[in-house]
Write an enzyme that holds these catalytic residues in place. Structure first.
Site, PDB file in Angstrom:
ATOM      1  N   ILE A   1      77.549  22.787  64.337  1.00 28.29           N
ATOM      2  CA  ILE A   1      77.609  24.204  64.727  1.00 28.29           C
ATOM      3  C   ILE A   1      77.699  25.124  63.527  1.00 28.29           C
ATOM      4  O   ILE A   1      77.726  26.344  63.680  1.00 28.29           O
ATOM      5  CB  ILE A   1      78.799  24.463  65.673  1.00 28.29           C
ATOM      6  CG1 ILE A   1      80.118  23.999  65.047  1.00 28.29           C
ATOM      7  CG2 ILE A   1      78.576  23.787  67.008  1.00 28.29           C
ATOM      8  CD1 ILE A   1      81.343  24.274  65.905  1.00 28.29           C
TER       9      ILE A   1
ATOM     10  N   GLY B   1      78.228  25.233  55.443  1.00 33.84           N
ATOM     11  CA  GLY B   1      78.482  26.115  54.316  1.00 33.84           C
ATOM     12  C   GLY B   1      78.263  25.398  53.009  1.00 33.84           C
ATOM     13  O   GLY B   1      77.699  24.301  52.953  1.00 33.84           O
ATOM     14  N   HIS B   2      78.725  26.037  51.908  1.00 36.03           N
ATOM     15  CA  HIS B   2      78.537  25.451  50.587  1.00 36.03           C
ATOM     16  C   HIS B   2      79.219  24.104  50.473  1.00 36.03           C
ATOM     17  O   HIS B   2      78.704  23.181  49.854  1.00 36.03           O
ATOM     18  CB  HIS B   2      79.098  26.391  49.512  1.00 36.03           C
ATOM     19  CG  HIS B   2      78.216  27.585  49.262  1.00 36.03           C
ATOM     20  ND1 HIS B   2      76.953  27.470  48.751  1.00 36.03           N
ATOM     21  CD2 HIS B   2      78.436  28.909  49.458  1.00 36.03           C
ATOM     22  CE1 HIS B   2      76.423  28.691  48.619  1.00 36.03           C
ATOM     23  NE2 HIS B   2      77.308  29.567  49.060  1.00 36.03           N
ATOM     24  N   TYR B   3      80.413  23.976  51.057  1.00 37.93           N
ATOM     25  CA  TYR B   3      81.218  22.796  50.803  1.00 37.93           C
ATOM     26  C   TYR B   3      81.442  21.921  52.029  1.00 37.93           C
ATOM     27  O   TYR B   3      82.020  20.849  51.897  1.00 37.93           O
ATOM     28  CB  TYR B   3      82.586  23.212  50.236  1.00 37.93           C
ATOM     29  CG  TYR B   3      82.467  24.153  49.073  1.00 37.93           C
ATOM     30  CD1 TYR B   3      81.852  23.748  47.901  1.00 37.93           C
ATOM     31  CD2 TYR B   3      82.930  25.460  49.164  1.00 37.93           C
ATOM     32  CE1 TYR B   3      81.725  24.610  46.838  1.00 37.93           C
ATOM     33  CE2 TYR B   3      82.817  26.331  48.103  1.00 37.93           C
ATOM     34  CZ  TYR B   3      82.211  25.906  46.941  1.00 37.93           C
ATOM     35  OH  TYR B   3      82.066  26.753  45.885  1.00 37.93           O
ATOM     36  N   GLY B   4      81.021  22.383  53.189  1.00 38.19           N
ATOM     37  CA  GLY B   4      81.319  21.594  54.370  1.00 38.19           C
ATOM     38  C   GLY B   4      80.373  21.851  55.521  1.00 38.19           C
ATOM     39  O   GLY B   4      79.616  22.815  55.537  1.00 38.19           O
TER      40      GLY B   4
ATOM     41  N   VAL C   1      80.352  21.838  59.890  1.00 36.02           N
ATOM     42  CA  VAL C   1      81.244  21.954  61.047  1.00 36.02           C
ATOM     43  C   VAL C   1      80.536  21.382  62.270  1.00 36.02           C
ATOM     44  O   VAL C   1      79.376  21.721  62.546  1.00 36.02           O
ATOM     45  CB  VAL C   1      81.650  23.422  61.303  1.00 36.02           C
ATOM     46  CG1 VAL C   1      82.650  23.483  62.459  1.00 36.02           C
ATOM     47  CG2 VAL C   1      82.274  24.025  60.051  1.00 36.02           C
TER      48      VAL C   1
ATOM     49  N   ASP D   1      86.870  35.093  50.718  1.00 42.00           N
ATOM     50  CA  ASP D   1      85.531  34.855  51.293  1.00 42.00           C
ATOM     51  C   ASP D   1      85.409  35.535  52.643  1.00 42.00           C
ATOM     52  O   ASP D   1      84.834  34.988  53.584  1.00 42.00           O
ATOM     53  CB  ASP D   1      85.286  33.352  51.428  1.00 42.00           C
ATOM     54  CG  ASP D   1      83.795  33.007  51.514  1.00 42.00           C
ATOM     55  OD1 ASP D   1      82.959  33.922  51.294  1.00 42.00           O
ATOM     56  OD2 ASP D   1      83.470  31.847  51.797  1.00 42.00           O
TER      57      ASP D   1
END
Length: 1177
Positions: A898, A901-904, A906, A1014
């Site tokens: 869903i 992002g840059h690091y993860g 979801v 952020d």
């Protein structure tokens, strides 16, 4: 003509907008009881009469109107949202109080495309019960919840809910009547209260049978309770909620429909006295108590199955004799039941019915009409379908409409199940190439799935208003010729009037004749237009209302026996539906070509899922070698070997094996040095039987050793220690570390030992040595020189074991195995004799075992997640399981991503609790893409665990090994997507309320000394709460606590969202609450521009250019239609001097003062859910 609106003779209460409850009570309890009404319902005036529970009156409609058109009109009139419309239907109306128990009640429902009969009277009812009715319905549509209260109240008064009937439920009926009186009393105007007292009219609120039996006693009691509760009553809305809650729990089968028909056979039926099952399996058969008259039961036989129906219009079929068919009840068990699906049960007068599963609802793909009373269901798993014969045509139509709409609301919303009876609205949507009210987020996903081309578009119905449509169209190509190239999607509102379409575009309205013209009048970077039509395989969450939000865990203590599992032949598994995977348990096997992971074999029958070990071939492995291994292992039928349950024939190619609770034997013995001699002898006994099986079947294993034996049982109190031989693994060459298990004559050519069937007897001897030495020494570390030196000393490759830990007959067996004479190496007769002698000579002497860790796949080295991909196969749609605590685990599907992002990344998933009474809970799982940011991960966990605020996303659990955070799941999704796709329906008051939500959340963070770093629309989530929305701040991956001066200095420059960052944050990496205020101003720009990218005009050319222009005083332009005070607030947030920017506390005051403390969510024709007072419970 006023017919469609109910005529002009409606009794309207000026204060409440409806007929008063007391008047309605009088109507339903007197007029309808005698079969008449104030509107002379039995007088045929040529109109269609439909009873409305909200007004207590009959609405009149033109006779040419179809059933679906009448339903649509009623929904509009009652303010019911379009997404909830399919929950309702038109049914024949009962005007009798209670049918004789010997009379068959025939109240049938109408098909959507059917015209109604002027000779009959009908009622508009909610037909389908959404899962978790008392909580979920209010979230789906607040007006539907209010309507359900009216319907339940009517059914209670007219005694149409069998589970709450007198005399069994006298007290419950009385309590509901008092609650009804309290609601009516509060909803009366002052004038009405002066004219009559609800307290004196109490008898109108009671079921007649209760009043007749206890009129002398019940009156004073009800009045006393009413006066007591009235003095300290809850609000009307909370009282209605409690009323619905009570009825839904007291009557769990309310709105469950049960049909009666004749079938030719019962699939999977268990036949008595060993005659065998009819069908294929007994797994789907289950017993349950039948409520002989479930609410709104259709065609249910009470005692006489051949009784004549009331109001018997509709063709009848002669009921077949027992020899020509089987009379059965038919019922759909919903998705939130333990065993959902379409079931049948023999008609019987017994209190207990045997419900037999015909098939899963999603497996029913067509209903064919055979004649006026018979149908054939085409069901996956039944090659010739399943025929049903009903007694009347009306019953058959009721069944078709029920099953067809149930499938639309649970799996295929765009599909008509029976082509003989089409749904007019579906045919129209199909001809228009238009989607239903799927919502903006799902539309965006569809555009992405179909290539995200410029010019692609979707037309969809509005999910809030009727006759309103939206077009979502990709109009611009952003960041051309870069790796960030993407399309900008814009949404425009369309109003439908007759056959024309009015488009709001470029500050004007354009009237067009087709949706094709609408798509072409909107300007885009591409001249081409690509229309994306709806598909029956679409699964928009907004429309699948009968799928439970929180599934119930399988509540059973039944499990398949080991004997049953051993008897089963290996099968082909579907990795998506048959298996659950535990990615945390992944390890690389010794062969280096297969991964091992724990899993669950999902059981469809009401038994526990079976724990399994899954061995997956690496992507660069040879499939034929894997297949040969699986083929060989599938032929082994011995309890001394780990059972191969089956395999998958799709990537990842997987062998599904029996699960070992305690892991490999070498690790087990090393951690359990005090395992008693009796246990070891028991263990050896099983190993000897396994070796005998290999010898008898001429199977060469090649990898007999403790590290390849897996402990499945350990019970010191029963003197049991079982370990089973695992498969040899992917073929690989022997190494020097294998030398202790290989005859010394092969030391110069190790590979030659693989074809010698006697070589594994040598390995058996070494394995016995390992067992009785308790694996204290890792034999794989020994070099050949050491082994040969020891053999030259005493004739054995390893030192003799002390007789205290290894009896002499056992070491004699070991020496036999190491003999150069191959014929002496193994004699199971001799070994069993020695074992029996030793057992008879020694006494059992068990020490209690220390607590040990259990690992289903053994303790092989777990690979660092940075060395391999997250999973050893490409992104798939399999079920993944992550244990969280001793109380719960999280399950998710990689297909349900869903956000990213840059690091993860979801995913959507659900929590499953060990307490089976606790329902599953939908959650969002944020999983880091790389372990290099583990510091950020731990910091984010530490921050989220301390937060608790209504405008902050709730933290639930975390899993360190998986590097994932479990948070509450908000179905409406990301705020930036919400802004773009709800733009035509977003007015400024609603946006201002969102701005206040965010400011309140940020004030809370600022008060805690936390800097978010952020803040942007992409990191804000939308929570749909009843008929209103609010927003919550999420993603604390960059958040930091400020120092004593209120600042945080970033130590490294990583990918940063500079367009949301303040100048000082970009240039000096200095962050503070004031830099968050700058980001808040940019977020306001996103909101009031309805999702526009925050770019300077003309657009910046680089990061340096952007910073220079900010420092020179340039700011983002004012969005169109942005209120003055909001843009003034943005300018304050973007002050060049950080400390000159307002604090979040000041921002909250500015917004609250501007709207005079009356900022509320706009209702768009809906009312917001009531606030529950603190003393409500």
């Amino acid at each position: 003509m006023a017919l469609a609106n109910g005529g002009e003779d409606r009794m309207d209460d000026s204060s409440s907008g409806r007929t008063s409850l007391a008047d309605s009570a009088s109507l339903t309890n007197s007029s309808l009881r005698s079969g008449t009404s104030s509107q002379s319902i039995h007088t045929n005036d040529g109109t269609i009469r439909v009873f409305n529970f909200t007004t207590g009156e009959f609405e009149r409609f033109h006779p040419n109107m179809l059933c679906e058109e009448i339903c649509n009109t009623m929904c509009r009139q009652l303010g019911i949202a379009p997404i909830a419309q399919l929950l309702y239907g038109i049914r024949e109306h009962s005007t009798s109080r209670r049918p004789s128990p010997l009379v068959r009640l025939d109240l049938t429902w109408c098909l959507p495309g059917e015209r109604l009969n002027c000779q009959l009277v009908y009622c508009f009812r909610m037909r389908f019960r959404v899962p978790e009715l008392d909580s979920q319905l209010e979230l789906i549509d607040g007006r539907s919840h209010k309507f359900l209260y009216r319907q339940m109240r009517y059914d209670m008064r007219t005694e149409q809910i069998p589970e709450i009937r007198y005399p069994e439920h006298k007290d419950k009926s009385t309590g509901l009547a008092v609650m009804d009186m309290l609601i009516d009393d509060q909803e009366q105007s002052e004038d009405q209260q002066a004219m009559r007292s609800i307290e004196k009219l109490y008898k109108l609120y009671l079921p007649p049978s209760l009043w007749r039996a206890h009129s002398f006693f019940v009156g004073s009691k009800i009045r006393e309770v009413f006066r007591s509760l009235k003095a300290n009553s809850l609000s009307v809305e909370r009282l209605k909620w409690h009323y619905v809650h009570q009825v839904s729990h007291l009557a769990p089968t309310y709105m469950t429909e049960q049909f009666t028909c004749t079938v030719q056979y019962l699939p999977n039926e268990e036949v008595a006295r060993g005659s065998g099952p009819i069908g294929t399996s007994l797994a789907h058969s289950t017993s349950t108590l039948a409520s002989s008259g479930s609410t709104n039961t259709l065609s249910t036989l009470t005692t006489n199955t051949n009784s004549v129906a009331l109001g018997g219009s509709g063709k009848k079929a002669k009921r077949r004799s027992t020899s020509g068919g089987i009379d059965v009840y038919v019922r759909v068990f919903p998705h939130d039941s333990l065993e959902p699906g379409l079931k049948v049960a023999r008609v019987t007068s017994e209190a207990t019915l045997k419900w037999i599963l015909v098939g899963a609802v999603e497996g029913i793909f067509m209903i064919s009409k055979i004649n006026d009373t018979s149908v054939r269901l085409e069901i996956v798993g039944l090659p010739k379908g399943y025929e049903m014969q009903f007694q009347t045509e009306k019953e058959m139509k009721s069944f078709i409409s029920y099953l067809g709409i149930y499938i639309r609301l649970s799996s295929k919303w765009m599909q008509d199940l029976c082509h003989s009876y089409r749904t007019p609205s579906l045919e129209e949507l199909s001809s228009l190439h238009c989607h239903g009210p799927i919502g903006g987020a799902y539309s965006l996903m569809k555009l992405h799935e179909n290539g995200d081309k410029c010019g692609s578009y979707i037309v969809r119905e509005c999910d809030r208003e009727y006759n309103i449509y939206y077009i979502d169209i990709n109009t611009k190509i952003m960041a051309k010729k870069t790796d960030q190239e993407r399309c900008k999607t814009e949404t425009f509102r369309i109003v439908r009037k007759d056959s024309q379409w009015k488009l709001s575009y470029n500050n004007g309205e354009h009237v067009l004749n087709s949706l094709h013209e609408v798509a072409h009048i909107i300007q885009a970077d591409s001249p081409d237009r690509y229309r994306i039509p709806a598909s029956k395989y679409d699964k928009p969450p907004l429309l699948l209302l009968l799928l439970p939000k929180n599934l119930k865990a399988k509540k059973t203590d039944l499990q398949l026996s080991e004997a049953e599992l051993q008897r089963r032949n290996p099968q082909i598994f579907n990795p998506r539906t048959d298996l659950q995977w535990y990615p945390d348990s992944i390890s690389l096997s010794d062969d280096g070509m297969m991964f091992t992971m724990r899993g669950d074999w999902i059981q469809q029958s009401p038994v526990k899922d079976v724990s399994v070990t899954m061995k997956m071939l690496k992507s660069d492995g040879n499939f034929m070698e894997f297949f040969r291994l699986a083929q060989t292992w599938s032929l082994i039928q011995s309890p001394q070997f780990l059972k191969l349950y089956g395999l998958t024939l799709a990537d990842p190619y997987t062998m599904v094996m029996e699960y070992s609770r305690y892991g490999p034997l070498n690790k087990f013995l090393h951690s359990m040095p005090n395992v008693t001699l009796h246990c070891l002898l028991d263990l050896m006994h099983g190993l000897v039987r396994g070796m005998h099986y290999l010898e008898d079947n001429k199977i060469i294993h090649n990898y007999i050793r403790c590290s390849n034996l897996y402990v499945t049982k350990y019970d010191p109190n029963s003197y049991v220690l079982d370990a089973k031989i695992s498969d040899p693994g992917y073929p690989r060459p022997y190494r020097e570390s294998d030398s202790p298990w290989i005859p010394v004559k092969y030391y110069r050519n190790l590979q030659a030992a693989k074809t010698d069937q006697f070589a594994q007897l040598w390995a058996f001897a070494t394995t016995i040595y390992e067992i009785f030495s308790r694996c204290k020494e890792d034999l794989s570390t020994l070099r050949q020189e050491q082994l040969l030196r020891q053999k030259n000393l005493d004739g054995n490759i390893l030192k003799m074991l002390d007789q205290d830990i290894c009896p002499a007959p056992i070491f004699e067996t070991i020496m036999d195995g190491w003999s150069d004479d191959e014929t002496k190496r193994f004699s199971h007769h001799d070994i069993f004799s020695r074992l029996n002698t030793i057992k008879a000579e020694i006494l059992p002497n068990y020490m209690p075992p220390p607590e040990i860790a259990t690992n289903g796949t053994g303790d092989e080295t777990v690979i660092d997640r940075s060395d391999i991909p997250f999973l050893p196969f490409p992104r798939s749609n399999m079920l993944m399981v992550i244990p969280l605590t001793s109380e719960c685990r999280v399950i998710y599907n990689m297909e349900n991503m869903i956000g990213r992002g840059h690091y993860g990344t979801v995913y959507k998933g659900h929590l499953e609790f060990n307490d089976k009474d606790q329902p599953r809970e939908q959650v969002a799982i944020k999983m880091l893409n790389t372990m290099q940011v583990s510091t950020d991960f731990h910091r984010e966990i530490g921050i989220m665990r301390t937060l608790s605020h209504p405008n902050i996303v709730k933290f639930k659990y975390w899993a360190e090994k998986s590097h994932c955070i479990i948070m509450e799941y908000l179905q409406s999704g990301s705020f930036d997507i919400y802004l773009r796709f709800t733009a035509p329906n977003l007015n400024n008051p609603r946006l201002v309320s969102f701005a206040l939500d965010i400011a309140n959340g940020m004030k809370y963070l600022s008060d805690m000394g936390l800097i978010h770093r952020d803040l942007a629309a992409r990191n804000i989530l939308v929570d749909h709460n009843g008929d209103g929305d609010c927003v919550k701040i999420s993603d604390f991956g960059l958040a930091q606590f400020a120092n004593s001066d209120g600042y945080y200095y970033a130590k490294s420059k990583r990918d940063i969202p500079i367009r949301w960052y303040s100048p000082e944050a970009i240039s000096t990496c200095r962050f503070s609450s004031y830099s968050d205020v700058w980001s808040y101003g940019v977020t306001l720009f996103e909101m009031f521009s309805r999702g526009e990218e925050p770019n300077l005009v003309p657009i910046q050319t680089s990061q340096e250019d952007f910073l220079n222009r900010l420092q020179s005083g340039e700011r983002l332009n004012r969005p169109a239609s942005c209120p003055d005070f909001i843009y003034d607030l943005m300018q304050l947030c973007w002050h060049a001097t950080p400390r000159s920017r307002p604090s979040f506390a000041t921002i909250v005051d500015i917004i609250t003062r501007e709207v005079a403390t009356k900022v509320t969510h706009p209702t768009d024709g809906h009312q917001s859910p009531p606030n529950q007072p603190t003393d409500a419970e």
